[in-house]
Design an enzyme around this catalytic site. Structure first.
Site, PDB file in Angstrom:
ATOM      1  N   LYS A 240       0.835  -1.213   0.000  1.00  0.00           N
ATOM      2  CA  LYS A 240       0.000   0.000   0.000  1.00  0.00           C
ATOM      3  C   LYS A 240       0.866   1.257   0.000  1.00  0.00           C
ATOM      4  CE  LYS A 240      -2.636   0.946   3.730  1.00  0.00           C
ATOM      5  NZ  LYS A 240      -2.365   2.302   4.241  1.00  0.00           N
TER       6      LYS A 240
ATOM      7  N   ASP B 289       3.167  -1.215  12.006  1.00  0.00           N
ATOM      8  CA  ASP B 289       1.892  -1.737  11.492  1.00  0.00           C
ATOM      9  C   ASP B 289       1.676  -3.204  11.837  1.00  0.00           C
ATOM     10  OD1 ASP B 289       1.274   0.718  10.506  1.00  0.00           O
ATOM     11  OD2 ASP B 289       1.822   0.280   8.430  1.00  0.00           O
TER      12      ASP B 289
HETATM   13  C1  S3P Z   1       3.255   4.770   6.314  1.00  0.00           C
HETATM   14  C2  S3P Z   1       3.937   5.073   7.461  1.00  0.00           C
HETATM   15  C3  S3P Z   1       3.496   4.651   8.800  1.00  0.00           C
HETATM   16  C4  S3P Z   1       2.531   3.482   8.709  1.00  0.00           C
HETATM   17  C5  S3P Z   1       1.452   3.704   7.693  1.00  0.00           C
HETATM   18  C6  S3P Z   1       2.058   3.912   6.318  1.00  0.00           C
HETATM   19  C7  S3P Z   1       3.749   5.295   5.035  1.00  0.00           C
HETATM   20  O1  S3P Z   1       2.842   5.718   9.434  1.00  0.00           O
HETATM   21  O2  S3P Z   1       1.940   3.258   9.974  1.00  0.00           O
HETATM   22  O3  S3P Z   1       0.585   2.585   7.646  1.00  0.00           O
HETATM   23  O4  S3P Z   1       3.285   4.844   3.971  1.00  0.00           O
HETATM   24  O5  S3P Z   1       4.628   6.165   5.063  1.00  0.00           O
HETATM   25  P1  S3P Z   1       3.637   6.828  10.295  1.00  0.00           P
HETATM   26  O6  S3P Z   1       4.483   7.606   9.388  1.00  0.00           O
HETATM   27  O7  S3P Z   1       2.547   7.665  10.905  1.00  0.00           O
HETATM   28  O8  S3P Z   1       4.405   6.047  11.314  1.00  0.00           O
END
Ligand code: S3P
Length: 440
Positions: A23, A325
């Site tokens: 994703k 995650d």
């Molecule tokens: C993500 C970073 C993470 C993760 C999120 C996706 C990203 O969040 O928890 O599901 O794609 O950069 P944070 O940057 O808030 O830690």
């Protein structure tokens, strides 16, 4: 419409699945392809709610997309218009539930010469945005959210501004914040630098390199020189999402007699903290050499998982960012691991799609788990026994998938209400699960 999932205990997982596309990388691929001039073909693109929000936002700003469903995965064709090729949208851009889309897009939009507004669903509207607003304001951005106490929340209003490069010491451990600043840096003349406390996922840095941006990574410091066009590599391949594969890795580790192969799992070194922790728990996980592509911008390989007896672990605050995650599914694994698992300093879990400390502790306790929460720490006594219960998603896709895995191991029937949020990252989760179990 509210969906309900009903789950019962199964005897084992057997067979082969392909991890759904990543994703984080899919969303970034949409953004980079839109900002580079010309066409980009994104192979194995993840067709999920969050990615559709990103696509719709760029469609509203004049970018053309075409989606094809092929046997080897979805293909997304993007006709990019260059760094300053986007046009003003006629309406506010709706981010739905996607924090990544909102925070990264905010960085891009501060560089535009038109104004925009980013709106969100009720859950994302409760997530903190000061973490991006503060550095963006330092760059000269004209951006504001709804102020409540010391925090700012969506919707975000972004007005025309002239960005200047900054050097930013990031105190929060967040790849979204880092990415937002780097993307804004593309529109500032000169060198923008982000210094991290520890390395969060680096998909943005890798994609900046792939799209020929002037970027330098030195340890925990990343710099990008702005006001230069990106160059599309023509094709981008999205490997499988280790965060989605994690549910099957834990299920196969816990259910005796299981043996599964998961194809094409992304193994970016900044994302494999979960595998390291599972191995420390004595999970039987093999990365298969055959077919592995480890020298790509985003490496991947097939993974084989066999059931094993798990042991408790201690996860330090430093490690939390490397498996943020996957922490909820590690909680499920810990319920069946011998000993007491401690997860320390997991405060970031409180500001995800739901407060994941609350959603996991509440649901697992209903199933009879011995799980405690002290401040932002979690303490789980692996008592090896869960019972079916009626649970809630709390609007969080990962909570639903965790509870499905817990339900596969519990006595009796587990019901998970409001489970439609699974579409956010893994729409085919139940179908994939059924393909390797006796569930119908
Ligand atoms: C993500 C970073 C993470 C993760 C999120 C996706 C990203 O969040 O928890 O599901 O794609 O950069 P944070 O940057 O808030 O830690």
């Amino acid at each position: 419409m509210a969906k309900q999932i009903k789950i019962k205990r199964i005897s084992k997982l057997k067979g082969q699945i392909t991890a759904p596309a990543d994703k984080s990388i899919s969303q970034r691929a949409v953004m980079f392809s839109a900002l580079a001039k010309g066409s980009t073909q994104i192979n194995n693109f993840l067709d999920c709610a969050d990615c559709r929000n990103a696509i719709n936002a760029f469609k509203a700003m004049g970018i053309k997309f075409k989606k094809n469903r092929e046997a080897s995965g979805d293909v997304l064709y993007v006709q990019g218009k260059g760094l300053l090729g986007l046009i003003a949208p006629k309406k506010p851009l709706y981010m739905g539930n996607s924090g990544t889309t909102m925070r990264l897009l905010a960085g891009i939009l501060t560089g535009m010469n038109f104004k925009t507004e980013l709106t969100a669903d009720p859950s994302l509207s409760r997530r903190p945005m000061k973490r991006i607003i503060e550095p963006l304001r330092k760059m000269g951005a004209n951006i504001s959210g709804i102020k409540i106490n010391q925090q700012e929340y969506p919707p975000l209003k972004i007005n025309k501004s002239c960005l200047k490069p900054i050097e930013y010491k990031m105190l929060i451990k967040s790849a979204q914040v880092k990415s937002c600043i780097l993307l804004a840096g593309l529109f500032a003349k000169g060198k923008t630098t982000v210094k991290e406390l520890l390395k969060t996922r680096d998909h943005t840095e890798r994609m900046l390199q792939l799209f020929k941006a002037d970027i330098k990574v030195q340890g925990l410091s990343v710099s990008v020189t702005g006001a230069q066009e990106l160059v599309s590599p023509g094709k981008v391949f999205i490997p499988g999402d280790i965060s989605s594969a994690a549910f099957f890795i834990v299920a196969a580790s816990l259910i005796s007699g299981s043996k599964i192969m998961i194809k094409q799992v992304g193994l970016n070194p900044s994302r494999i903290g979960f595998l390291e922790i599972m191995r420390r728990m004595r999970a039987d996980i093999k990365i298969l050499e055959k077919g592995a592509k480890l020298n790509l911008s985003e490496p991947y390989a097939d993974i084989q998982v066999k059931a094993s007896k798990l042991k408790a672990v201690t996860i330090s605050p430093k490690e939390v960012a490397y498996c943020i995650d996957e922490l909820p599914i590690i909680c499920v694994a810990a319920c069946f691991a011998q000993g007491i698992t401690k997860i320390a300093g997991a405060s970031e879990l409180r500001v995800k799609e739901a407060d994941r400390i609350y959603s996991m502790v509440t649901n697992l306790r209903k199933m009879g788990a011995d799980i405690k929460n002290i401040k932002d720490d979690l303490i789980i006594n692996g008592n090896n026994k869960l019972s079916g219960a009626v649970l809630d998603s709390y609007g969080d896709h990962r909570t639903v998938m965790c509870m499905v895995v817990a339900g596969l191991l519990a006595e009796g029937v587990t019901v998970i209400n409001n489970s439609e949020c699974i579409d956010k990252s893994f729409p085919s989760f139940m179908k994939t699960l059924k393909s390797i179990t006796e569930l119908t």
